[in-house]
Structure formats: structure tokens, C-alpha cells
Design an enzyme around this catalytic site. Structure first.
Site, PDB file in Angstrom:
ATOM      1  N   LYS A  46       0.751  -1.022  -0.034  1.00 22.22           N
ATOM      2  CA  LYS A  46      -0.019   0.152  -0.050  1.00 22.22           C
ATOM      3  C   LYS A  46       0.848   1.302   0.004  1.00 22.22           C
ATOM      4  CE  LYS A  46      -4.055  -2.032   0.363  1.00 22.22           C
ATOM      5  NZ  LYS A  46      -3.971  -3.456   0.320  1.00 22.22           N
ATOM      6  N   ASP A 123     -10.741  -0.862  -1.239  1.00 23.66           N
ATOM      7  CA  ASP A 123     -10.244   0.216  -0.517  1.00 23.66           C
ATOM      8  C   ASP A 123     -10.780   1.426  -1.070  1.00 23.66           C
ATOM      9  OD1 ASP A 123      -9.461  -1.717   1.317  1.00 23.66           O
ATOM     10  OD2 ASP A 123      -7.483  -1.371   1.319  1.00 23.66           O
ATOM     11  N   TRP A 220      -7.575 -14.568  -1.074  1.00 27.53           N
ATOM     12  CA  TRP A 220      -6.456 -13.422  -0.428  1.00 27.53           C
ATOM     13  C   TRP A 220      -6.643 -13.727   0.911  1.00 27.53           C
ATOM     14  CZ3 TRP A 220      -4.887  -8.106  -3.006  1.00 27.53           C
ATOM     15  CH2 TRP A 220      -4.252  -7.559  -2.146  1.00 27.53           C
TER      16      TRP A 220
END
Length: 357
Positions: A46, A123, A220
Site C-alpha cells: 500500500k 479500499d 486473498w
């Protein structure tokens, strides 16, 4: 003779918030886990803004060369190398300018030498009109302009967990069904299980998800990841639980999102192969810890598991933290150094970090 249980394709997805791993640590991780069924490595930290909020900008020369070197190292180890690209909110305006920028980015990633490409819509805000239809359009465009041999996507809503709706807006009606059945079946779809961080991922659940998505889900797995304000005070070290050999034929692959601590992540990750081979049990942690840390340090970790994984930094007293620090600071090993760094707040994650990365 009873046939050996099927081992699905395992892999690492470096997809956590906060301080990313070094390239040397990534290469060492690939080499250590390749003999244990880990056949892909997806680079998607990220913290790499050039794959997220600033995705339209090219990587600088030194980063490009480091990624290309990691890709070559993966190939030498027989491991697929992939990149996770999060073209931030591109679906809000997938116009000619966005298409041109995306085409340039895909060419850059092709030049690095990727085997897998993951387009990540997680996200980001999801309560927008025609979300699934626009994402299908984007993915079809990507499929036409990438040289990657495998394309995978993470939906905006990658679990039934209602926490996603609270943070990113209520999911559109039939979003996952529309996305799954509208996409080329060759494109994989990431799924984290019943929850974002699932305690258990069972066969019945996976069968229902496969029917909904029109394909086997590409797991995931958010264990042993410990990013986020709530999780960073804990070290997730115990063996995998709530996943067993029965789910192997029901998934496309099993990607693991590791912890911020590179070496300590190897301990639980080594237990996944044994779990799929039907060798689960109470001894898995000890065996993996000895492989990673050696006999003496493994015994220390086992003795301190309740403090490290259950109490955590916020639950321990100052005296308990000080005693742990003395114990592990005296030990010359990467795992011990990571524990000392964790005790010193090296990997503390704040909401600000999550909101800005």
C-alpha cells in the site's frame, strides 16, 4: 495406499499498509518459501503510491530496476512474479485520458517482466452507479493491453463482511454476481472469505462463492497480516487454522498477505503446506518456528505466544514488555530483532497511514 491430498498453488501477496519490505527481504522470502508450495509473489504494498493514488506516474529508474531484478529472481526460483495495480477510482471517469494513462502504466509493468497482473479495486468508494459494469469494461481493456499471462482482480467488495459497506458505501445490488458472470472466466477474482480477516474459510462457503462469481475464488488470505491500527500491536505467529485440505479443489489458488515482519511471517506461512497435506495439529507451530528461528529461539517464541499474539502491545504491562525486550535483544537472530523492533513501535499503524496510503 491413500493418495496425498491436493496442494493448491500457494503464494505471497505483499498487500499490507505501513512500512513495506526491502527488496533484499522480498528475494530472501521467495527463496525460502518456494520449496514449500509458494509459487507466486505479488508486489502490491500500500505504501507504493505509484501503484495507487499516483498510479499514472512512472516508477523512477532505481525502483524499476529493483522490480525487474526481483522479477528475474522469482523466475530463477520457479516462482511467478506479479504486480498489484490499484488505479485509484479510475471507474469514476474511465474516459480517453484515463485509458491513455492506463495503457502507459501497463506498458511499464510489461517492461518490468510480470507473469501476473492484479487490478485492485479494493479500499475505494463503491456506492456508485454501474460499478460492476464499468469495472468489467476496465478489465477487458487491461486484458487487451497487458502481456501478463494471468490477470486477477480484487472487487470493491471482496467479502460478505458488512464492514466494507460501512467504510466504502453500501454495495450495489447484485454487484458480485454482475461482476463475476460478466467477466471473462479466465480472469481470477480475489476473495478473503466470510470476513475481511476470516477466522475460518470452509467448503460450503467457497462453493456458494464460486456459484456467485462463476469461477473458483482466488483466496486473498488476511492472515498473518497485522497492519491497521487494531492489528499492528499484535504478532500473528500461530499456525493457520480454519482452513483444511478439503478446500483445496474449491479454490483457484491461495495467496497469503504476510505480516509486516518479514522473518516472523515465515513461521505461520510454512504451516500452510502441511495443513493442505492433511498434517495439521498442535505441533505445526513448533516445527515451523524451529525451521525459521532455530531450536532455542523457537522455544522462547512458544513460551511467549500468549503475550505476542493475544495480549499484544496494548495489553501487556510495562514490566512484561521490558522483560521481553531484554530476552530478545540478547539473541542474535533476525526474528529476535523483529520482536525488539515491534516492541519499540517500529510497525505501529495509525488511521492516518491507512487513509493516506
Amino acid at each position: 495406499m491413500t493418495p496425498e491430498p491436493h496442494l493448491p498453488e500457494l503464494g505471497t501477496i505483499e498487500g499490507f499498509y505501513g512500512k513495506p519490505w526491502s527488496f533484499a527481504a522480498r528475494a530472501a522470502h521467495v527463496s525460502a518459501l518456494a520449496p514449500h508450495g509458494y509459487r507466486f509473489y505479488h508486489y502490491a504494498p500500500k505504501a507504493d503510491a505509484l501503484l495507487r493514488r499516483r498510479w499514472g506516474e512512472p516508477h523512477p529508474k532505481e525502483d524499476f530496476e529493483a522490480l525487474a531484478s526481483l522479477a528475474a529472481h522469482c523466475r530463477a526460483e520457479g516462482v511467478r512474479f506479479g504486480v498489484g495495480l490499484s488505479p485509484y477510482e479510475i471507474y469514476l471517469a474511465f474516459d480517453e485520458a484515463a485509458r491513455a494513462a492506463l495503457k502507459r502504466k501497463l506498458a511499464e509493468l510489461d517492461a518490468i517482466g510480470i507473469d501476473d497482473l492484479a487490478i485492485l479495486f479494493d479500499d475505494m468508494r463503491g456506492d456508485v452507479p454501474r460499478l460492476a459494469e464499468t469495472q468489467i469494461e476496465i478489465l477487458n481493456f487491461v486484458a487487451d493491453h497487458t502481456k501478463a499471462g494471468r490477470l486477477i482482480t480484487c472487487p470493491s467488495y471482496y467479502s460478505h463482511d458488512p464492514v466494507l459497506d460501512r467504510f466504502f458505501g453500501e454495495r450495489p445490488a447484485h454487484y458480485l454476481e454482475t461482476l463475476g458472470w460478466g467477466l471473462d472466466p479466465a480472469i481470477g477474482i480475489f476473495w478473503t472469505g466470510p470476513k475481511v480477516c476470516s477466522v475460518e474459510i470452509g467448503s460450503d462457503h467457497l462453493r456458494r462463492v464460486a456459484e456467485m462469481l462463476g469461477r473458483k475464488p482466488f483466496l486473498w488470505d488476511n492472515y498473518p497480516v497485522n497492519d491497521g491500527q487494531r492489528m499492528s500491536p499484535f504478532l500473528h505467529l500461530r499456525a493457520f487454522e480454519g482452513r483444511d485440505a478439503e478446500i483445496a479443489p474449491l479454490i483457484a489458488a491461495h495467496g497469503v498477505n504476510p505480516a509486516s515482519q518479514t522473518m516472523l511471517s515465515r513461521i505461520p506461512m510454512l504451516t500452510l503446506e502441511a495443513t493442505y497435506r492433511g498434517k495439521g495439529g498442535t505441533g505445526l507451530f513448533g516445527s515451523a518456528a524451529r525451521d525459521v528461528a532455530g531450536e532455542r529461539l523457537a522455544k522462547m517464541l512458544e513460551d511467549d505466544l500468549a503475550l505476542l499474539q493475544d495480549k499484544g502491545l496494548n495489553g501487556m504491562t510495562d514490566e512484561e514488555k521490558a522483560a521481553l525486550r531484554i530476552r530478545y535483544a540478547a539473541f542474535d537472530h533476525a526474528c529476535a530483532r523483529e520482536i525488539v523492533q515491534w516492541l519499540d513501535g517500529e510497525w505501529r499503524i495509525t488511521n492516518e497511514i491507512v487513509l493516506t496510503q
